[in-house]
Design a protein around this motif. Sequence first.
Motif, mmCIF file in Angstrom:
data_model
loop_
_atom_site.group_PDB
_atom_site.id
_atom_site.type_symbol
_atom_site.label_atom_id
_atom_site.label_comp_id
_atom_site.label_asym_id
_atom_site.label_seq_id
_atom_site.Cartn_x
_atom_site.Cartn_y
_atom_site.Cartn_z
ATOM 1 N N ILE A 68 0.850 -1.179 0.000
ATOM 2 C CA ILE A 68 0.000 0.000 0.000
ATOM 3 C C ILE A 68 0.895 1.240 0.000
ATOM 4 O O ILE A 68 1.847 1.325 0.766
ATOM 5 C CB ILE A 68 -0.976 -0.009 1.197
ATOM 6 C CG1 ILE A 68 -1.876 1.213 1.172
ATOM 7 C CG2 ILE A 68 -0.250 -0.153 2.516
ATOM 8 C CD1 ILE A 68 -3.044 1.121 2.129
ATOM 9 N N LYS A 69 0.598 2.135 -0.934
ATOM 10 C CA LYS A 69 1.357 3.390 -1.024
ATOM 11 C C LYS A 69 0.699 4.403 -0.100
ATOM 12 O O LYS A 69 -0.465 4.753 -0.274
ATOM 13 C CB LYS A 69 1.383 3.892 -2.452
ATOM 14 C CG LYS A 69 2.156 2.970 -3.372
ATOM 15 C CD LYS A 69 2.017 3.418 -4.816
ATOM 16 C CE LYS A 69 2.548 2.376 -5.747
ATOM 17 N NZ LYS A 69 1.566 1.349 -6.097
ATOM 18 N N GLU A 103 -5.527 3.939 -0.430
ATOM 19 C CA GLU A 103 -4.644 4.739 -1.282
ATOM 20 C C GLU A 103 -5.375 5.968 -1.823
ATOM 21 O O GLU A 103 -4.794 7.049 -1.892
ATOM 22 C CB GLU A 103 -4.090 3.891 -2.424
ATOM 23 C CG GLU A 103 -3.031 2.918 -1.974
ATOM 24 C CD GLU A 103 -2.481 2.047 -3.089
ATOM 25 O OE1 GLU A 103 -1.399 1.482 -2.876
ATOM 26 O OE2 GLU A 103 -3.120 1.918 -4.158
ATOM 27 N N LYS A 107 -4.230 9.856 -0.831
ATOM 28 C CA LYS A 107 -3.615 10.501 -1.986
ATOM 29 C C LYS A 107 -3.586 12.015 -1.795
ATOM 30 O O LYS A 107 -4.576 12.627 -1.424
ATOM 31 C CB LYS A 107 -4.404 10.158 -3.253
ATOM 32 C CG LYS A 107 -3.705 10.536 -4.522
ATOM 33 C CD LYS A 107 -4.458 10.023 -5.723
ATOM 34 C CE LYS A 107 -3.652 10.275 -6.961
ATOM 35 N NZ LYS A 107 -4.266 9.658 -8.129
#
Length: 109
Positions: A68-69, A103, A107
């Motif tokens: 996961i970013k 995400e 963001k």
Amino acid sequence: YAGLAEMLDLPEFHEMIHLKSLLKIMEDYMELYEIFDKHRLDDDTKVLIGDETGLEGFEDYAVVFSPIKLYSRSLGYLGVIGPNRMNYSRVSPAVKMIVQDMEKFVKGW
């Protein structure tokens, strides 16, 4: 650690030694991160069953995880640990969906 109390209802954890062994594995964030990092080939959800993790005492368990970013482009992992008999066809898409939603949420942070 969502769902820890429900683990006690599973037959795999009726013996305290098995539960204790798994909880020790879950407490070692760095070892789990290294395992996830080592087995991550791309951004897809990955399943490791038993000995595939390389963890001692994990033979009867599996993990479904996905990278996961997070904010600032840092990378983390979201995963589900359970018995080998877990319903992979339900867990894998759920992990993927949660990662995608998280995400989107972070963001631009």
